[in-house]
Design a protein around this motif. Structure first.
Motif, PDB file in Angstrom:
ATOM      1  N   GLN A  40       0.840  -1.195   0.000  1.00  0.00           N
ATOM      2  CA  GLN A  40       0.000   0.000   0.000  1.00  0.00           C
ATOM      3  C   GLN A  40       0.875   1.245   0.000  1.00  0.00           C
ATOM      4  O   GLN A  40       2.011   1.216   0.462  1.00  0.00           O
ATOM      5  N   PRO A  41       0.324   2.350  -0.508  1.00  0.00           N
ATOM      6  CA  PRO A  41       1.075   3.613  -0.460  1.00  0.00           C
ATOM      7  C   PRO A  41       1.229   4.084   0.979  1.00  0.00           C
ATOM      8  O   PRO A  41       0.412   3.766   1.842  1.00  0.00           O
ATOM      9  N   LEU A  42       2.266   4.831   1.214  1.00  0.00           N
ATOM     10  CA  LEU A  42       2.527   5.408   2.530  1.00  0.00           C
ATOM     11  C   LEU A  42       2.644   6.918   2.338  1.00  0.00           C
ATOM     12  O   LEU A  42       3.658   7.415   1.866  1.00  0.00           O
ATOM     13  N   TYR A  43       1.567   7.625   2.642  1.00  0.00           N
ATOM     14  CA  TYR A  43       1.548   9.073   2.498  1.00  0.00           C
ATOM     15  C   TYR A  43       1.980   9.707   3.810  1.00  0.00           C
ATOM     16  O   TYR A  43       1.406   9.447   4.856  1.00  0.00           O
ATOM     17  N   VAL A  44       2.983  10.532   3.724  1.00  0.00           N
ATOM     18  CA  VAL A  44       3.550  11.174   4.904  1.00  0.00           C
ATOM     19  C   VAL A  44       2.958  12.578   5.030  1.00  0.00           C
ATOM     20  O   VAL A  44       2.809  13.295   4.038  1.00  0.00           O
ATOM     21  N   LEU A  45       2.629  12.957   6.243  1.00  0.00           N
ATOM     22  CA  LEU A  45       2.076  14.280   6.512  1.00  0.00           C
ATOM     23  C   LEU A  45       3.116  15.368   6.280  1.00  0.00           C
ATOM     24  O   LEU A  45       4.313  15.146   6.488  1.00  0.00           O
ATOM     25  N   PRO A  46       2.669  16.558   5.897  1.00  0.00           N
ATOM     26  CA  PRO A  46       3.601  17.694   5.892  1.00  0.00           C
ATOM     27  C   PRO A  46       4.120  17.900   7.313  1.00  0.00           C
ATOM     28  O   PRO A  46       3.408  17.643   8.290  1.00  0.00           O
ATOM     29  N   PHE A  47       5.335  18.373   7.436  1.00  0.00           N
ATOM     30  CA  PHE A  47       5.947  18.510   8.750  1.00  0.00           C
ATOM     31  C   PHE A  47       5.209  19.541   9.583  1.00  0.00           C
ATOM     32  O   PHE A  47       5.048  20.693   9.196  1.00  0.00           O
ATOM     33  N   GLU A  48       4.767  19.120  10.741  1.00  0.00           N
ATOM     34  CA  GLU A  48       4.136  19.986  11.740  1.00  0.00           C
ATOM     35  C   GLU A  48       4.639  19.474  13.083  1.00  0.00           C
ATOM     36  O   GLU A  48       4.300  18.361  13.490  1.00  0.00           O
ATOM     37  N   GLN A  49       5.456  20.267  13.746  1.00  0.00           N
ATOM     38  CA  GLN A  49       6.133  19.790  14.949  1.00  0.00           C
ATOM     39  C   GLN A  49       5.173  19.289  16.015  1.00  0.00           C
ATOM     40  O   GLN A  49       5.444  18.323  16.689  1.00  0.00           O
ATOM     41  N   PHE A  50       4.019  19.942  16.162  1.00  0.00           N
ATOM     42  CA  PHE A  50       3.089  19.505  17.197  1.00  0.00           C
ATOM     43  C   PHE A  50       2.628  18.071  16.943  1.00  0.00           C
ATOM     44  O   PHE A  50       2.497  17.276  17.868  1.00  0.00           O
ATOM     45  N   ILE A  51       2.407  17.722  15.683  1.00  0.00           N
ATOM     46  CA  ILE A  51       2.036  16.336  15.331  1.00  0.00           C
ATOM     47  C   ILE A  51       3.183  15.397  15.659  1.00  0.00           C
ATOM     48  O   ILE A  51       2.993  14.330  16.226  1.00  0.00           O
ATOM     49  N   PHE A  52       4.403  15.811  15.333  1.00  0.00           N
ATOM     50  CA  PHE A  52       5.572  14.961  15.558  1.00  0.00           C
ATOM     51  C   PHE A  52       5.837  14.719  17.038  1.00  0.00           C
ATOM     52  O   PHE A  52       6.493  13.761  17.398  1.00  0.00           O
ATOM     53  N   LEU A  53       5.331  15.570  17.906  1.00  0.00           N
ATOM     54  CA  LEU A  53       5.505  15.351  19.335  1.00  0.00           C
ATOM     55  C   LEU A  53       4.668  14.184  19.840  1.00  0.00           C
ATOM     56  O   LEU A  53       4.939  13.644  20.904  1.00  0.00           O
ATOM     57  N   HIS A  54       3.669  13.781  19.089  1.00  0.00           N
ATOM     58  CA  HIS A  54       2.738  12.748  19.552  1.00  0.00           C
ATOM     59  C   HIS A  54       2.917  11.399  18.872  1.00  0.00           C
ATOM     60  O   HIS A  54       2.599  10.373  19.456  1.00  0.00           O
ATOM     61  N   PHE A  55       3.404  11.398  17.665  1.00  0.00           N
ATOM     62  CA  PHE A  55       3.723  10.149  16.983  1.00  0.00           C
ATOM     63  C   PHE A  55       4.653  10.444  15.829  1.00  0.00           C
ATOM     64  O   PHE A  55       4.852  11.598  15.456  1.00  0.00           O
ATOM     65  N   ASN A  56       5.229   9.423  15.275  1.00  0.00           N
ATOM     66  CA  ASN A  56       6.228   9.575  14.223  1.00  0.00           C
ATOM     67  C   ASN A  56       5.599   9.294  12.854  1.00  0.00           C
ATOM     68  O   ASN A  56       5.531   8.153  12.448  1.00  0.00           O
ATOM     69  N   PRO A  57       5.162  10.342  12.148  1.00  0.00           N
ATOM     70  CA  PRO A  57       4.555  10.102  10.838  1.00  0.00           C
ATOM     71  C   PRO A  57       5.572  10.014   9.701  1.00  0.00           C
ATOM     72  O   PRO A  57       5.202   9.801   8.555  1.00  0.00           O
ATOM     73  N   LEU A  58       6.832  10.168  10.006  1.00  0.00           N
ATOM     74  CA  LEU A  58       7.876  10.186   8.978  1.00  0.00           C
ATOM     75  C   LEU A  58       8.780   8.975   9.145  1.00  0.00           C
ATOM     76  O   LEU A  58       9.247   8.698  10.239  1.00  0.00           O
ATOM     77  N   PHE A  59       8.996   8.228   8.053  1.00  0.00           N
ATOM     78  CA  PHE A  59       9.923   7.114   8.184  1.00  0.00           C
ATOM     79  C   PHE A  59      11.349   7.638   8.152  1.00  0.00           C
ATOM     80  O   PHE A  59      11.607   8.787   7.834  1.00  0.00           O
ATOM     81  N   VAL A  60      12.263   6.799   8.502  1.00  0.00           N
ATOM     82  CA  VAL A  60      13.630   7.217   8.782  1.00  0.00           C
ATOM     83  C   VAL A  60      14.368   7.764   7.558  1.00  0.00           C
ATOM     84  O   VAL A  60      15.272   8.575   7.698  1.00  0.00           O
ATOM     85  N   THR A  61      14.001   7.372   6.362  1.00  0.00           N
ATOM     86  CA  THR A  61      14.750   7.765   5.171  1.00  0.00           C
ATOM     87  C   THR A  61      14.406   9.192   4.750  1.00  0.00           C
ATOM     88  O   THR A  61      13.258   9.507   4.456  1.00  0.00           O
ATOM     89  N   GLY A  94      13.019  19.793  15.336  1.00  0.00           N
ATOM     90  CA  GLY A  94      11.915  20.721  15.548  1.00  0.00           C
ATOM     91  C   GLY A  94      12.206  21.713  16.666  1.00  0.00           C
ATOM     92  O   GLY A  94      11.850  22.887  16.579  1.00  0.00           O
ATOM     93  N   GLU A  95      12.865  21.251  17.719  1.00  0.00           N
ATOM     94  CA  GLU A  95      13.246  22.146  18.818  1.00  0.00           C
ATOM     95  C   GLU A  95      14.116  23.282  18.315  1.00  0.00           C
ATOM     96  O   GLU A  95      14.044  24.401  18.822  1.00  0.00           O
ATOM     97  N   ARG A  96      14.920  23.001  17.340  1.00  0.00           N
ATOM     98  CA  ARG A  96      15.817  24.012  16.776  1.00  0.00           C
ATOM     99  C   ARG A  96      15.158  24.774  15.628  1.00  0.00           C
ATOM    100  O   ARG A  96      15.791  25.573  14.973  1.00  0.00           O
ATOM    101  N   GLN A  97      13.899  24.477  15.383  1.00  0.00           N
ATOM    102  CA  GLN A  97      13.112  25.108  14.326  1.00  0.00           C
ATOM    103  C   GLN A  97      13.733  24.918  12.945  1.00  0.00           C
ATOM    104  O   GLN A  97      13.692  25.807  12.097  1.00  0.00           O
ATOM    105  N   TYR A  98      14.297  23.747  12.733  1.00  0.00           N
ATOM    106  CA  TYR A  98      14.843  23.435  11.418  1.00  0.00           C
ATOM    107  C   TYR A  98      13.719  23.282  10.411  1.00  0.00           C
ATOM    108  O   TYR A  98      12.628  22.804  10.742  1.00  0.00           O
ATOM    109  N   LYS A  99      14.001  23.676   9.198  1.00  0.00           N
ATOM    110  CA  LYS A  99      13.021  23.620   8.124  1.00  0.00           C
ATOM    111  C   LYS A  99      12.993  22.221   7.492  1.00  0.00           C
ATOM    112  O   LYS A  99      14.037  21.686   7.117  1.00  0.00           O
ATOM    113  N   PHE A 100      11.799  21.658   7.393  1.00  0.00           N
ATOM    114  CA  PHE A 100      11.555  20.394   6.706  1.00  0.00           C
ATOM    115  C   PHE A 100      10.806  20.724   5.416  1.00  0.00           C
ATOM    116  O   PHE A 100       9.964  21.620   5.400  1.00  0.00           O
ATOM    117  N   ARG A 101      11.073  19.973   4.358  1.00  0.00           N
ATOM    118  CA  ARG A 101      10.304  20.103   3.118  1.00  0.00           C
ATOM    119  C   ARG A 101       9.959  18.712   2.605  1.00  0.00           C
ATOM    120  O   ARG A 101      10.787  17.801   2.661  1.00  0.00           O
TER     121      ARG A 101
END
Length: 154
Positions: A40-61, A94-101
């Motif tokens: 199945q496809p794996l659609y990753v959410l746009p980066f939003e730090q608040f979401i990332f604080l609760h679960f990991n929607p991004l795979f390691v690569t 995210g703590e350092r406010q790094y930009k994700f794209r």
């Protein structure tokens, strides 16, 4: 990335081009495709730090600037046996406010096995992982909730 995953060539080229245009971008990622035990496809959410604080929607690569990795001290070795050390890394960025794209590409094929490390290790250790990450990043978590609460008051 795991040794049995498959990376598309175009992603590396486009990710590097994106980073060359904007030197503030520290992480570039995209969508994936699960194959093996699950197809199945794996659609990753746009980066939003608040979401990332609760679960990991991004795979390691992802394509990550070396300077960003060096600034946070690479992966937290304390999580290497528990799992999900990549999730803690994204929070540190995210703590350092790094930009994700996000590139809207299905760039990675991820082999899913019923006996994978995620199923056998990380999923069984979620309580310990959450406790460790939230203790380590408690101030950032608190500040994020405080910011969210302030936005909802207006």
């Amino acid at each position: 990335m795991d040794g049995d995953d498959q990376l598309g060539d175009i992603f590396i080229k486009e990710a590097i081009e994106m980073m060359e245009v904007d030197n503030q971008i520290m992480v570039v990622y995209g969508n994936g495709l699960k194959f093996g035990a699950v197809d199945q496809p794996l659609y990753v959410l746009p980066f939003e730090q608040f979401i990332f604080l609760h679960f990991n929607p991004l795979f390691v690569t992802a394509i990550i600037r070396r300077t960003a990795l060096e600034a946070v001290g690479l992966y937290d070795q304390n999580l290497s046996k528990l799992g999900l050390e990549d999730w803690e890394l994204w929070i540190s960025f995210g703590e350092r406010q790094y930009k994700f794209r996000k590139l809207e590409l299905c760039f990675l094929k991820i082999r899913i096995l019923n006996n994978s490390r995620t199923f056998q290790v990380a999923n069984k250790n979620l309580d310990s992982i959450y406790e460790y990450i939230y203790k380590k990043h408690w101030k950032f978590l608190f500040d994020s909730y405080e910011f969210l609460l302030a936005q909802n008051r207006h």
